[in-house]
Enzyme design. Sequence first.
Site, short mmCIF file in Angstrom:
data_model
loop_
_atom_site.label_atom_id
_atom_site.label_comp_id
_atom_site.label_asym_id
_atom_site.label_seq_id
_atom_site.Cartn_x
_atom_site.Cartn_y
_atom_site.Cartn_z
N ASP A 1 3.06 -12.97 -0.67
CA ASP A 1 2.28 -11.74 -0.73
C ASP A 1 1.84 -11.47 -2.17
OD1 ASP A 1 1.18 -9.26 -0.57
OD2 ASP A 1 2.76 -8.45 0.73
N CYS B 1 -4.42 -7.31 1.19
CA CYS B 1 -4.37 -8.55 0.39
C CYS B 1 -4.59 -9.80 1.25
CB CYS B 1 -3.05 -8.66 -0.36
SG CYS B 1 -2.81 -7.37 -1.60
N ARG B 2 -3.56 -10.20 2.02
CA ARG B 2 -3.61 -11.51 2.69
C ARG B 2 -4.49 -11.53 3.93
NH1 ARG B 2 2.62 -11.86 3.50
NH2 ARG B 2 2.17 -9.64 3.69
N SER B 3 -4.29 -10.58 4.86
CA SER B 3 -5.04 -10.71 6.14
C SER B 3 -6.54 -10.45 5.99
CB SER B 3 -4.42 -9.88 7.27
OG SER B 3 -4.44 -8.52 7.00
N CYS C 1 -1.11 -8.85 8.39
CA CYS C 1 -0.13 -8.85 7.29
C CYS C 1 0.50 -7.46 7.24
CB CYS C 1 -0.75 -9.28 5.98
SG CYS C 1 -2.04 -8.19 5.33
N ASN D 1 -2.68 -4.97 5.06
CA ASN D 1 -4.09 -5.25 5.39
C ASN D 1 -5.04 -4.99 4.21
OD1 ASN D 1 -6.62 -4.15 7.80
ND2 ASN D 1 -6.16 -6.22 7.18
P1 4NP Z 1 -0.63 -7.45 2.22
O1 4NP Z 1 0.07 -6.93 0.87
O2 4NP Z 1 0.40 -7.26 3.34
O3 4NP Z 1 -0.93 -8.88 1.97
O4 4NP Z 1 -1.86 -6.58 2.39
C1 4NP Z 1 0.62 -5.65 0.72
C2 4NP Z 1 -0.20 -4.60 0.40
C3 4NP Z 1 0.34 -3.34 0.21
C4 4NP Z 1 1.70 -3.15 0.35
C5 4NP Z 1 2.52 -4.21 0.69
C6 4NP Z 1 1.98 -5.47 0.88
N1 4NP Z 1 2.27 -1.87 0.14
O5 4NP Z 1 3.50 -1.75 0.15
O6 4NP Z 1 1.52 -0.90 -0.08
#
Ligand code: 4NP
Length: 157
Positions: free
Chosen positions: A125, A13-15, A8, A11
């Site tokens: 997300d 939340c989703r993955s 994702c 790294n």
């Molecule tokens: P993820 O979500 O891609 O599902 O881990 C996010 C976590 C952090 C950020 C963006 C998306 N960020 O911009 O810090």
Amino acid sequence: MVKVLFVCLGNICRSPMAEAMFKHLVKQEGLEGQFQIDSAGTGDWHIGNPPHQGTLDILKKYQVSSEGLFARQITPEDMEQFDYIIAMDDSNIQNMYKISGKQEGRNTFRLLDFKQELQVKDVPDPYFTGDFQETYDLLTEGLEALLAHIKQEQAIS
Ligand code: 4NP
């Protein structure tokens, strides 16, 4: 050994949620010895951090272990070494191509493309939506379809 990498953006939340849930699913089927399962982000902001509290909470709710989850950034070597690179959304794939300098990946897929009946193709997300339950529910569907696909393709039973 089948090597599966979930990807994702951050790294956190989703993955990592997908990594933990897929490990759980594979273990339930007694197949853990046949898989190597990991996750990574295309961004570098959270390297070394544990998952987002929302991801930890929803994994706990369903008694899925979150042990050993720490954020890292995907490398061009990952893209060569893993058999299945499973992105959460289309932008993750475009970002991976930028990192690897390649415009295609024989081993790169979007998770929800394995679940053809679903209208939604990108896993929302929860870092932005705040809805970790929605993400968990979609991952449940996508990961079951992914495991069925890999088992068939790799002749695992
Ligand atoms: P993820 O979500 O891609 O599902 O881990 C996010 C976590 C952090 C950020 C963006 C998306 N960020 O911009 O810090």
